[in-house]
Write a protein that holds these residues in place. Sequence first.
Motif, short mmCIF file in Angstrom:
data_model
loop_
_atom_site.label_atom_id
_atom_site.label_comp_id
_atom_site.label_asym_id
_atom_site.label_seq_id
_atom_site.Cartn_x
_atom_site.Cartn_y
_atom_site.Cartn_z
N GLU A 70 -12.28 19.94 11.41
CA GLU A 70 -12.74 18.97 10.43
C GLU A 70 -14.27 18.90 10.50
N VAL A 120 -1.39 22.07 16.69
CA VAL A 120 -2.28 22.33 15.56
C VAL A 120 -3.68 21.94 15.99
N ALA A 152 -6.48 18.85 7.17
CA ALA A 152 -5.98 20.17 7.56
C ALA A 152 -4.57 20.13 8.12
N ALA A 153 -4.30 19.21 9.02
CA ALA A 153 -2.99 19.18 9.67
C ALA A 153 -1.87 18.91 8.68
N THR A 179 -10.89 15.90 3.29
CA THR A 179 -9.74 15.26 3.92
C THR A 179 -8.75 14.71 2.89
N SER A 217 -7.02 21.29 14.02
CA SER A 217 -7.63 21.20 12.70
C SER A 217 -9.14 21.10 12.89
N ARG A 238 -6.23 25.18 11.35
CA ARG A 238 -6.49 24.87 9.95
C ARG A 238 -7.90 24.35 9.81
N ARG A 239 -8.56 24.78 8.76
CA ARG A 239 -9.92 24.33 8.48
C ARG A 239 -9.93 23.81 7.05
N ARG A 240 -10.45 22.62 6.91
CA ARG A 240 -10.56 22.02 5.58
C ARG A 240 -11.92 21.35 5.47
#
Length: 128
Positions: free
Chosen positions: A114, A110, A77-78, A72, A112, A67-69
Amino acid sequence: MQFLKKDKVGPTTKARGDAGEDEALAYLQERGLRLLQRNYRTPGRGGGEIDLIMEATDGTVVFVEVRRRSRTDFGGAAASIGHQKQRRIIFAARHYLLQWRQLPPARFDVVSIEAHGPQWLQGAFDAG
């Protein structure tokens, strides 16, 4: 109707996702995991997809959701991997494991991506 056209600025969502998977793959390989398969999909509609399937040095098969976000908010992401997404990943993992003569130990991780770099959450959820 020229005003209806949108100019695309920057990479597409798919390109950003692929770059995140590349970063997660490199990160996990640096930590000794071996790639078994990338972007595994079950056949048919309504199935699942797994971003990375890796093997740990102890033989554990690791199903990895990447996951990429950029922000926050709402847990990052998680936290965006809800119950329905987990069910699809578990379904795909079970389908993938049908090809194995003997079931190996397995887990769901996972990674992520960040702003400060990858975060690896081992055993993020289980099939139970």
